[in-house]
Write a protein that holds these residues in place. Structure first.
Motif, PDB file in Angstrom:
ATOM      1  N   GLY B   7      46.375  58.904  33.222  1.00 46.44           N
ATOM      2  CA  GLY B   7      45.097  58.679  33.902  1.00 46.44           C
ATOM      3  C   GLY B   7      44.137  59.835  33.737  1.00 46.44           C
ATOM      4  O   GLY B   7      42.938  59.640  33.499  1.00 46.44           O
ATOM      5  N   ASN B 138      45.030  52.655  34.251  1.00 42.54           N
ATOM      6  CA  ASN B 138      44.381  53.670  33.415  1.00 42.54           C
ATOM      7  C   ASN B 138      43.300  53.090  32.509  1.00 42.54           C
ATOM      8  O   ASN B 138      42.356  53.784  32.140  1.00 42.54           O
ATOM      9  CB  ASN B 138      45.426  54.432  32.597  1.00 42.54           C
ATOM     10  N   LEU B 168      48.550  57.155  38.852  1.00 44.87           N
ATOM     11  CA  LEU B 168      47.724  56.982  37.654  1.00 44.87           C
ATOM     12  C   LEU B 168      47.503  58.315  36.935  1.00 44.87           C
ATOM     13  O   LEU B 168      47.640  58.398  35.721  1.00 44.87           O
ATOM     14  CB  LEU B 168      46.369  56.352  37.991  1.00 44.87           C
TER      15      LEU B 168
END
Lengths: 186, 384
Positions: B7, B138, B168
Motif C-alpha cells: 500500500g 491497494n 494495506l
C-alpha cells in the motif's frame, strides 16, 4: 486459497522471500497477499511473514491463523517457537536443515508432512550473506517451488532476478540447487 | 501493467503517475516507505519534482501550502501523530482552497504508544474542510491518489486518502499500474486560474472581517457539497479510461438485501466473505461501504438503506462519550428522512486488533437476535 507462514530470523530475508514468492504468483496471473507480522523487526530476533494465494481476488484482510503450510528458514527456531501452531491437518512443514525428514517427523507428529533442504549449506556455497549469517531466502524459495507446488521455477527465477539487489546469478543458482535437493518432497 | 505493490508504494506510484511537482513529507511508521520510495524516484530523476526535506509534519504541510499557492501540484503523506501535528495547517490548506492531496495511513493515536490501525487520527480532522476517502485495497489506494488530484483541482479543495495501517500499508497485493499516457490524458497539468507569483508579491489569507468571513465559509461548504457531483463525474471519467469503478459509496449484494453491514476501509472486504457465507444460508444481507466521509453522503446512504429491515454499522474508531463516528453520522442522516430502521453501532478493531470473519459473523448474529440496540456502542472483542 492457500495460506503459508514463514518463520525466520531478522536478517535472513524472510520478508523478502515472501515478497519474491508473491511476485512470482502475480507474474503467473494469480492473486496474492504477502505481509510481515505487523510490528517491528530486529536482526536475529524471530520474524514471521505470511503469503496468501488464490486464483481469484482475495477479500480476506485478516491475519493468517490456520496456515496450510509452514516454512522454517532457521532450524534453531524449532527450540523456541512452536512453528506448527495452527497448522492445518495434513499441512506441509518445510525446514532448512541438513537432517533427513524422517529424523524430524517425530518432533512434528504424524499429522504433518515434513520436508527438509540444507539451505544454509547452499547459501554458504554460493557465498550469499556472510559465513556467520548466510542469507538463505533464495535457496528456500527453490525448495518452496518443489515442496508446495504453488508456482514454477521459471517464475521464481524471474522474480528473484527482479527482487534481489546483489549476486543475482548466485541467488538463482541457490534456488535451482535447493529445488533439486529437497528431501521428502516426493 | 500488473505489479506487486504494498500500500505504501501504491501511494508513491500514484503520486508519481500524477506528476506531482512538490513533495514535502516527514517519515512516520507505518508511512515511512511512501517517503522513502518517492525520495528515490526524485533522486533518480524519474520524476521532475522538488523533494523538500522538512523537520516535522507541520512544516511538511506548510511547504505544500506554499507550493500549491504558487500553482504547483503538491503532495504529502503521513500517519497518526504526524497528522495531528498538522492539524492547524489542515485548516489553512482547506480555507486556502488549495488542491493538495495527502495520503494518511490510518494509525491509532498514542498513548499507549501504537503503530497499528484505526481511524481516529483522520476522523478527528473531520471539520478541517478536507475531502476524505477511505479505501479498501491497494488498487484503490493508487487509483484514489490520481482521482484525488483530478477532483481537488476541479473543486479547489484538498483531498485526504486514508488507508489501513499494515493491512494495506505493509501488505503486498497485485495492482494494475496504469500507463503514464493514460494518466496524463485523465489528469492534465495543474494550471490554476490564479496563483501567487514571487515577481508580483501579494498577501494571501490576510485579515478577513466579519463582513466577508462567513461568505468564505459558505463558499467552502458549497464547494464541499458540489464535490459530491464532481466525485461521481470524475469517477465516471476514470472508469471510461481505466475500467475501474468508484463512487461515494460501494454496494455489495445490496439489490434484494434485507440486512446491511455498513462499513469502511478493509473491513469492507473481509465482510464480503461473511456476506457470501450468510447468503449461502439464505440470509438476505449486503454491504454498504462508505468510501467518502467528507463530503458526507447522507442522502445517498439514506436512499441505500430505505426499505431495509436492519443495518449494522461497523466502526474502527470511537468518539468518546458518544459512539462510533460513522454510526453517529449515519443516524443523523436518517432522522429527517423519517427513517427509523434499527441501526446498530459496533466498535471493533481499535489499535489494530485484527478483525476476522468470525468477529463479523458475531456482529451480524448480535443484530439478528436483538430488535433494537439499547446502547450507543456495542463493543466487539473487548476484554471487559
Amino acid at each position: 486459497m492457500i495460506e503459508i507462514r514463514l518463520h525466520g530470523r531478522g536478517g535472513q530475508g524472510t520478508v523478502v522471500a515472501s515478497k519474491i514468492l508473491a511476485d512470482a504468483i502475480v507474474m503467473g496471473g494469480g492473486y496474492v497477499q504477502a505481509f510481515p507480522e505487523f510490528g517491528v523487526e530486529r536482526r536475529g530476533a524471530p520474524v514471521v511473514a505470511y503469503v496468501r494465494i488464490d486464483n481469484k481476488p482475495i477479500n480476506l484482510k485478516s491475519k493468517i491463523y490456520q496456515p496450510d503450510h509452514i516454512v522454517v528458514l532457521d532450524p534453531t527456531l524449532l527450540q523456541s517457537v512452536n512453528v506448527t501452531d495452527g497448522l492445518k491437518e495434513g499441512g506441509k512443514v518445510l525446514v532448512n536443515s541438513e537432517k533427513e525428514p524422517s529424523e524430524m517427523q517425530e518432533k512434528f507428529g504424524k499429522s504433518f508432512k515434513v520436508m527438509t533442504v540444507d539451505a544454509t549449506a547452499i547459501a554458504l556455497e554460493k557465498r550469499l550473506g556472510s559465513k556467520t549469517s548466510p542469507i538463505v531466502n533464495t535457496a528456500i524459495l527453490g525448495a518452496i517451488v518443489k515442496a508446495l507446488n504453488v508456482t514454477n521455477m521459471d517464475l521464481i527465477i524471474k522474480a528473484i532476478e527482479e527482487g534481489v539487489p546483489l549476486k543475482v546469478e548466485e541467488n538463482v543458482e541457490a534456488a535451482k540447487k535447493a529445488y533439486t535437493s529437497l528431501k521428502g518432497g516426493e | 501493467m500488473r505489479k506487486l505493490l504494498m500500500g505504501n508504494h501504491a501511494i508513491s506510484v500514484g503520486a508519481t503517475l500524477s506528476r506531482v511537482q512538490v513533495i514535502a513529507a516527514y517519515p512516520i511508521t507505518p508511512q515511512t516507505q511512501v517517503v522513502e520510495m518517492l525520495s528515490e524516484i526524485v533522486a533518480d530523476g524519474k520524476l521532475n519534482a522538488e523533494f523538500i526535506k522538512v523537520e516535522s509534519e507541520h512544516s511538511a504541510m506548510a511547504a505544500c501550502i506554499g507550493a500549491s499557492t504558487t500553482g504547483a501540484r503538491a503532495f504529502t503523506a503521513t500517519s497518526a501523530q504526524g497528522l495531528l501535528l498538522m492539524h492547524e495547517l489542515l485548516h489553512w490548506a482547506a480555507h486556502g482552497r488549495l488542491p493538495i492531496v495527502m495520503a494518511n495511513v490510518n494509525r491509532a493515536v498514542a498513548p499507549g504508544w501504537t503503530i497499528w490501525t484505526d481511524q481516529n487520527d483522520s476522523l478527528s480532522q473531520r471539520d478541517t474542510g478536507w475531502i476524505q476517502f477511505y479505501v479498501a485495497d491497494n488498487q484503490e489506494v493508487l487509483d484514489t491518489i490520481i482521482l484525488g488530484y483530478k477532483l481537488a483541482e476541479k473543486v479547489h479543495l484538498p483531498v485526504m486518502v486514508n488507508l489501513d495501517a499494515f493491512v494495506l500499508s505493509h501488505t503486498y497485493e497485485a495492482v494494475e499500474v496504469p500507463d503514464q499516457e493514460k494518466v496524463d490524458a485523465f489528469l492534465p497539468p495543474f494550471n490554476p486560474e490564479w496563483k501567487m507569483d514571487v515577481k508580483n508579491p501579494r498577501a494571501f489569507g490576510g485579515l478577513t472581517s466579519s463582513d466577508v468571513y462567513m461568505e468564505f465559509q459558505y463558499n467552502h461548504h458549497e464547494a464541499m457539497e458540489q464535490s459530491k457531483k464532481v466525485i461521481a463525474e470524475t469517477c465516471g471519467e476514470f472508469e471510461k479510461i481505466f475500467g475501474r469503478k468508484y463512487g461515494l459509496l460501494e454496494e455489495y449484494r445490496m439489490e434484494d438485501s434485507e440486512y446491511v453491514m455498513v462499513t469502511s476501509g478493509t473491513i469492507s472486504k473481509t465482510s464480503r466473505i461473511v456476506v457470501d457465507e450468510l447468503r449461502e444460508k439464505g440470509v438476505k444481507i449486503g454491504i454498504l461501504r462508505v468510501r467518502t466521509f467528507r463530503p458526507f453522503p447522507g442522502e445517498e446512504i439514506a436512499a441505500a438503506l430505505a426499505g431495509k429491515k436492519k443495518a449494522f454499522v461497523i466502526d474502527r474508531n470511537i468518539s468518546y462519550g458518544k459512539s462510533g463516528i460513522f454510526y453517529d453520522e449515519i443516524k443523523g442522516a436518517l432522522y429527517n428522512k423519517g427513517m427509523n430502521l434499527p441501526l446498530f453501532g459496533f466498535v471493533i478493531g481499535l489499535g489494530g486488533r485484527d478483525v476476522t470473519p468470525a468477529h463479523l459473523h458475531e456482529i451480524v448474529d448480535y443484530g439478528m437476535k436483538h430488535d433494537r440496540p439499547t446502547e450507543e456502542i456495542i463493543w466487539m472483542g473487548v476484554k471487559k
